[in-house]
Design a protein around this motif. Structure first.
Motif, short mmCIF file in Angstrom:
data_model
loop_
_atom_site.label_atom_id
_atom_site.label_comp_id
_atom_site.label_asym_id
_atom_site.label_seq_id
_atom_site.Cartn_x
_atom_site.Cartn_y
_atom_site.Cartn_z
N SER A 138 0.89 -1.20 -0.10
CA SER A 138 0.20 0.15 0.15
C SER A 138 0.99 1.30 0.03
N ARG A 139 0.41 2.25 -0.70
CA ARG A 139 1.07 3.44 -0.63
C ARG A 139 0.48 4.47 0.08
N VAL A 140 0.84 5.36 0.90
CA VAL A 140 0.39 6.19 1.49
C VAL A 140 0.60 7.78 0.99
N GLU A 141 -0.26 8.50 0.58
CA GLU A 141 0.13 9.82 -0.14
C GLU A 141 -0.18 10.63 1.39
N GLY A 142 0.77 11.78 1.29
CA GLY A 142 0.51 12.95 2.25
C GLY A 142 1.34 13.25 3.19
#
Length: 71
Positions: A67-71
């Motif tokens: 999973s890739r968490v943006e921000g």
């Protein structure tokens, strides 16, 4: 391609019922059972569905989902 015994073993190793495995890849339980040879109308699992199942259960021999968490 994978045979019925391999498909069933992979599902069982993932701790899933046939219904859960079918839902994971977006097919009916009957379709999944056909892929496992549990029906008089056994069919071969499509390559894309097999690879999707392996990816989603963390058992793909080459790729791993993350999973890739943006921000």
């Amino acid at each position: 391609m994978s045979n019925a015994a391999t498909i069933r073993a992979a599902r069982e190793a993932a701790g899933l019922s046939a219904r859960e495995a079918a839902g994971l890849v977006g097919v009916t339980t009957l379709t999944w059972q056909r892929w496992e040879g549990q029906s008089s109308r056994a069919t071969e699992i499509p390559y894309a569905h097999w690879n999707l199942f392996l990816l989603l259960t963390g058992r793909h021999p080459v790729f791993l989902l993350s999973s890739r968490v943006e921000g």
